[in-house]
Motif scaffolding. Structure first.
Motif, PDB file in Angstrom:
ATOM      1  N   ASP A 291       0.849  -1.190   0.000  1.00 55.00           N
ATOM      2  CA  ASP A 291       0.000   0.000   0.000  1.00 55.00           C
ATOM      3  C   ASP A 291       0.885   1.240   0.000  1.00 55.00           C
ATOM      4  OD1 ASP A 291      -2.771  -1.206   0.467  1.00 55.00           O
ATOM      5  OD2 ASP A 291      -1.610  -2.062   2.124  1.00 55.00           O
ATOM      6  N   LEU A 292       0.354   2.313  -0.539  1.00 55.11           N
ATOM      7  CA  LEU A 292       1.078   3.584  -0.566  1.00 55.11           C
ATOM      8  C   LEU A 292       0.372   4.607   0.303  1.00 55.11           C
ATOM      9  CD1 LEU A 292       3.303   5.448  -1.740  1.00 55.11           C
ATOM     10  CD2 LEU A 292       1.681   6.028  -3.570  1.00 55.11           C
ATOM     11  N   VAL A 293       1.113   5.186   1.236  1.00 53.68           N
ATOM     12  CA  VAL A 293       0.648   6.357   1.981  1.00 53.68           C
ATOM     13  C   VAL A 293       1.341   7.551   1.355  1.00 53.68           C
ATOM     14  CG1 VAL A 293       0.537   7.506   4.214  1.00 53.68           C
ATOM     15  CG2 VAL A 293       0.356   5.007   4.078  1.00 53.68           C
ATOM     16  N   PRO A 294       0.631   8.418   0.644  1.00 55.92           N
ATOM     17  CA  PRO A 294       1.277   9.519  -0.078  1.00 55.92           C
ATOM     18  C   PRO A 294       2.000  10.477   0.861  1.00 55.92           C
ATOM     19  CG  PRO A 294      -0.994   9.214  -0.810  1.00 55.92           C
ATOM     20  CD  PRO A 294      -0.828   8.399   0.437  1.00 55.92           C
ATOM     21  N   ALA A 295       2.979  11.180   0.309  1.00 55.72           N
ATOM     22  CA  ALA A 295       3.685  12.213   1.067  1.00 55.72           C
ATOM     23  C   ALA A 295       2.712  13.313   1.453  1.00 55.72           C
ATOM     24  CB  ALA A 295       4.828  12.787   0.227  1.00 55.72           C
ATOM     25  N   SER A 296       2.893  13.866   2.644  1.00 51.28           N
ATOM     26  CA  SER A 296       2.057  14.994   3.054  1.00 51.28           C
ATOM     27  C   SER A 296       2.496  16.241   2.311  1.00 51.28           C
ATOM     28  CB  SER A 296       2.165  15.214   4.563  1.00 51.28           C
ATOM     29  OG  SER A 296       3.504  15.446   4.937  1.00 51.28           O
ATOM     30  N   GLN A 297       1.614  17.165   2.133  1.00 44.23           N
ATOM     31  CA  GLN A 297       1.879  18.356   1.334  1.00 44.23           C
ATOM     32  C   GLN A 297       2.096  19.604   2.191  1.00 44.23           C
ATOM     33  OE1 GLN A 297       2.298  17.970  -2.001  1.00 44.23           O
ATOM     34  NE2 GLN A 297       1.983  15.800  -1.521  1.00 44.23           N
ATOM     35  N   THR A 298       2.269  19.425   3.487  1.00 44.43           N
ATOM     36  CA  THR A 298       2.470  20.560   4.383  1.00 44.43           C
ATOM     37  C   THR A 298       3.953  20.840   4.560  1.00 44.43           C
ATOM     38  OG1 THR A 298       2.431  19.069   6.274  1.00 44.43           O
ATOM     39  CG2 THR A 298       0.338  20.067   5.605  1.00 44.43           C
ATOM     40  N   PRO A 299       4.313  22.050   5.020  1.00 40.77           N
ATOM     41  CA  PRO A 299       5.722  22.355   5.276  1.00 40.77           C
ATOM     42  C   PRO A 299       6.328  21.343   6.247  1.00 40.77           C
ATOM     43  CG  PRO A 299       4.402  24.353   5.339  1.00 40.77           C
ATOM     44  CD  PRO A 299       3.435  23.212   5.242  1.00 40.77           C
ATOM     45  N   GLY A 300       7.576  20.956   5.980  1.00 43.50           N
ATOM     46  CA  GLY A 300       8.215  19.940   6.794  1.00 43.50           C
ATOM     47  C   GLY A 300       7.592  18.572   6.608  1.00 43.50           C
ATOM     48  N   SER A 301       7.075  18.328   5.408  1.00 46.00           N
ATOM     49  CA  SER A 301       6.303  17.118   5.137  1.00 46.00           C
ATOM     50  C   SER A 301       7.162  15.865   5.247  1.00 46.00           C
ATOM     51  CB  SER A 301       5.692  17.192   3.737  1.00 46.00           C
ATOM     52  OG  SER A 301       6.703  17.271   2.761  1.00 46.00           O
ATOM     53  N   ARG A 302       6.470  14.775   5.554  1.00 43.19           N
ATOM     54  CA  ARG A 302       7.109  13.473   5.558  1.00 43.19           C
ATOM     55  C   ARG A 302       7.034  12.882   4.160  1.00 43.19           C
ATOM     56  NH1 ARG A 302       4.887   9.624  10.119  1.00 43.19           N
ATOM     57  NH2 ARG A 302       6.448   8.332   9.078  1.00 43.19           N
ATOM     58  N   PRO A 303       8.003  12.034   3.807  1.00 47.06           N
ATOM     59  CA  PRO A 303       7.917  11.364   2.507  1.00 47.06           C
ATOM     60  C   PRO A 303       6.765  10.379   2.471  1.00 47.06           C
ATOM     61  CG  PRO A 303       9.718  10.461   3.808  1.00 47.06           C
ATOM     62  CD  PRO A 303       9.208  11.662   4.553  1.00 47.06           C
ATOM     63  N   GLY A 304       6.442   9.902   1.293  1.00 51.65           N
ATOM     64  CA  GLY A 304       5.455   8.855   1.179  1.00 51.65           C
ATOM     65  C   GLY A 304       5.985   7.564   1.793  1.00 51.65           C
ATOM     66  N   ARG A 305       5.067   6.637   2.036  1.00 56.45           N
ATOM     67  CA  ARG A 305       5.466   5.371   2.663  1.00 56.45           C
ATOM     68  C   ARG A 305       4.947   4.200   1.832  1.00 56.45           C
ATOM     69  NH1 ARG A 305       3.059   7.809   6.981  1.00 56.45           N
ATOM     70  NH2 ARG A 305       1.648   6.043   7.384  1.00 56.45           N
ATOM     71  N   LEU A 306       5.850   3.332   1.457  1.00 59.90           N
ATOM     72  CA  LEU A 306       5.487   2.066   0.830  1.00 59.90           C
ATOM     73  C   LEU A 306       5.334   1.053   1.965  1.00 59.90           C
ATOM     74  CD1 LEU A 306       5.265   0.621  -2.017  1.00 59.90           C
ATOM     75  CD2 LEU A 306       7.596  -0.149  -1.584  1.00 59.90           C
ATOM     76  N   GLU A 307       4.115   0.663   2.249  1.00 53.67           N
ATOM     77  CA  GLU A 307       3.859  -0.230   3.370  1.00 53.67           C
ATOM     78  C   GLU A 307       3.679  -1.659   2.853  1.00 53.67           C
ATOM     79  OE1 GLU A 307       0.587   1.364   5.604  1.00 53.67           O
ATOM     80  OE2 GLU A 307       1.863   2.901   6.535  1.00 53.67           O
ATOM     81  N   VAL A 308       4.626  -2.511   3.221  1.00 53.94           N
ATOM     82  CA  VAL A 308       4.595  -3.916   2.819  1.00 53.94           C
ATOM     83  C   VAL A 308       4.131  -4.726   4.023  1.00 53.94           C
ATOM     84  CG1 VAL A 308       5.926  -5.862   1.932  1.00 53.94           C
ATOM     85  CG2 VAL A 308       6.513  -3.520   1.229  1.00 53.94           C
ATOM     86  N   THR A 309       3.033  -5.436   3.866  1.00 53.16           N
ATOM     87  CA  THR A 309       2.469  -6.225   4.966  1.00 53.16           C
ATOM     88  C   THR A 309       2.652  -7.704   4.667  1.00 53.16           C
ATOM     89  OG1 THR A 309       0.832  -4.507   5.426  1.00 53.16           O
ATOM     90  CG2 THR A 309       0.433  -6.687   6.361  1.00 53.16           C
ATOM     91  N   LEU A 310       3.374  -8.385   5.552  1.00 54.97           N
ATOM     92  CA  LEU A 310       3.645  -9.808   5.401  1.00 54.97           C
ATOM     93  C   LEU A 310       2.542 -10.626   6.060  1.00 54.97           C
ATOM     94  CD1 LEU A 310       7.408  -9.680   6.463  1.00 54.97           C
ATOM     95  CD2 LEU A 310       6.465  -9.454   4.149  1.00 54.97           C
ATOM     96  N   PRO A 311       2.231 -11.783   5.514  1.00 53.06           N
ATOM     97  CA  PRO A 311       1.193 -12.629   6.139  1.00 53.06           C
ATOM     98  C   PRO A 311       1.704 -13.217   7.444  1.00 53.06           C
ATOM     99  CG  PRO A 311       2.258 -13.808   4.353  1.00 53.06           C
ATOM    100  CD  PRO A 311       2.789 -12.398   4.296  1.00 53.06           C
ATOM    101  N   GLU A 312       0.786 -13.738   8.206  1.00 51.42           N
ATOM    102  CA  GLU A 312       1.127 -14.249   9.557  1.00 51.42           C
ATOM    103  C   GLU A 312       2.142 -15.367   9.508  1.00 51.42           C
ATOM    104  OE1 GLU A 312      -1.195 -14.799  13.750  1.00 51.42           O
ATOM    105  OE2 GLU A 312      -2.323 -14.686  11.872  1.00 51.42           O
ATOM    106  N   ARG A 313       2.078 -16.194   8.510  1.00 54.24           N
ATOM    107  CA  ARG A 313       2.985 -17.351   8.425  1.00 54.24           C
ATOM    108  C   ARG A 313       4.145 -17.095   7.482  1.00 54.24           C
ATOM    109  NH1 ARG A 313       0.923 -21.777  10.870  1.00 54.24           N
ATOM    110  NH2 ARG A 313      -1.301 -21.754  11.406  1.00 54.24           N
ATOM    111  N   TYR A 314       4.521 -15.851   7.316  1.00 54.25           N
ATOM    112  CA  TYR A 314       5.604 -15.485   6.393  1.00 54.25           C
ATOM    113  C   TYR A 314       6.905 -16.157   6.814  1.00 54.25           C
ATOM    114  CZ  TYR A 314       9.025 -12.702   3.835  1.00 54.25           C
ATOM    115  OH  TYR A 314      10.046 -12.312   3.025  1.00 54.25           O
ATOM    116  N   SER A 315       7.677 -16.609   5.821  1.00 58.00           N
ATOM    117  CA  SER A 315       9.006 -17.178   6.052  1.00 58.00           C
ATOM    118  C   SER A 315       9.918 -16.703   4.950  1.00 58.00           C
ATOM    119  CB  SER A 315       8.945 -18.702   6.058  1.00 58.00           C
ATOM    120  OG  SER A 315      10.252 -19.245   6.053  1.00 58.00           O
ATOM    121  N   THR A 316      11.234 -16.560   5.244  1.00 57.23           N
ATOM    122  CA  THR A 316      12.184 -16.143   4.219  1.00 57.23           C
ATOM    123  C   THR A 316      12.591 -17.303   3.329  1.00 57.23           C
ATOM    124  OG1 THR A 316      14.054 -16.564   5.705  1.00 57.23           O
ATOM    125  CG2 THR A 316      13.125 -14.352   5.692  1.00 57.23           C
ATOM    126  N   VAL A 317      12.222 -18.504   3.704  1.00 63.99           N
ATOM    127  CA  VAL A 317      12.607 -19.686   2.908  1.00 63.99           C
ATOM    128  C   VAL A 317      11.695 -19.829   1.712  1.00 63.99           C
ATOM    129  CG1 VAL A 317      12.911 -22.163   2.921  1.00 63.99           C
ATOM    130  CG2 VAL A 317      13.463 -20.827   4.951  1.00 63.99           C
TER     131      VAL A 317
END
Length: 271
Positions: free
Chosen positions: A245-271
């Motif tokens: 999901d994408l949280v867009p960057a805020s447009q106010t002074p001193g804004s934060r960058p956008g956020r790419l939010e990656v959500t892993l499933p409950e049983r996620y494994s690196t294998v």
């Protein structure tokens, strides 16, 4: 596109090869600053309290010795020297050639010793975290920030989107422009709720970086916008069953960058 990575505490020391040439590193105008840090680091590394100053445990004492021969030790490309879960997930060696070329051009690795590097830069084994404080220099993140900022601001102005996979002190070395930057934040579903995780974060960021480098060849160019970054990361979800999901960057002074939010499933494994 620019992809910003931290270095890896774990390294594979080159066993052969020519020494590093400072003039060949990314941003060669920083050669003088790099020499200053190298000289100070060598002096610190001979002191009785070197391990304490550099935050090195007994298992890494050989890295302190490496700091004494930075200009003569064998060097190898950064993508071979840096190891660890993020770089294992990126898996540079297995990328097709067009993606490897993009990685050398578009991936920047932030460093306490060198400031910032390209993946193809040839470097020796070394030990200096960005949180270390050296005599006459101070904290490395604070020392590098004013030296990197004007050079990287100019590069970012022509880069389209900046994907920031750094954290902690490495993110403090340079503040990427909020309006064109997305950070990569990793979550995992636990007991039905989404929570921030650190265990899989580095591995996931390496996979995201890999997905973005592979997306370029498919579309004849690298992602240029946050929306294209989301699409590329989402296209790699198959084996990992993550959502993006994408949280867009805020447009106010001193804004934060956008956020790419990656959500892993409950049983996620690196294998």
């Amino acid at each position: 596109m620019l992809i910003l990575l931290p270095p890896s505490e774990g390294k594979t020391a080159p066993s052969s090869g020519a020494p590093m040439e400072l003039s060949s590193l990314f941003l060669p105008t920083l050669a003088g600053e790099r020499l200053t840090v190298m000289g100070t680091l060598a002096a610190v590394s001979t002191a009785p309290d070197a391990a304490e100053v550099l935050g090195v445990g007994r298992a890494k004492l050989s890295d302190i010795e490496a700091n004494l021969v930075l200009d003569t030790a064998p060097a190898a490309p950064a993508h071979q020297v840096f190891t660890g879960v993020l770089y294992d997930a990126l898996d540079y060696a297995s990328l097709p050639e067009v993606a490897r070329r993009r990685a050398r051009e578009e991936v920047l690795v932030f460093s306490g010793l060198f400031g910032v590097l390209a993946l193809g830069d040839r470097i020796p084994n070394h030990r200096l975290t960005v949180t270390a404080t050296l005599p006459t220099i101070g904290r490395m993140s604070s020392w590098w920030k004013p030296r990197l900022t004007p050079l990287l601001d100019e590069k970012a102005a022509h880069a389209g989107v900046v994907v920031d996979c750094r954290s902690g002190g490495y993110a403090a070395q340079w503040k990427a422009p909020a309006e064109t930057t997305v950070t990569v934040d990793v979550f995992q579903v636990r007991n039905g709720e989404r929570t921030v995780v650190s265990h899989f974060a580095k591995h996931t960021r390496g996979l995201v970086a890999r997905a973005l480098l592979l997306a370029g060849p498919r579309v004849a160019r690298s992602p240029e916008t946050a929306a294209e970054v989301v699409a590329a990361a989402g296209s790699a979800a198959g084996p990992y069953d993550w959502t993006v999901d994408l949280v867009p960057a805020s447009q106010t002074p001193g804004s934060r960058p956008g956020r790419l939010e990656v959500t892993l499933p409950e049983r996620y494994s690196t294998v």
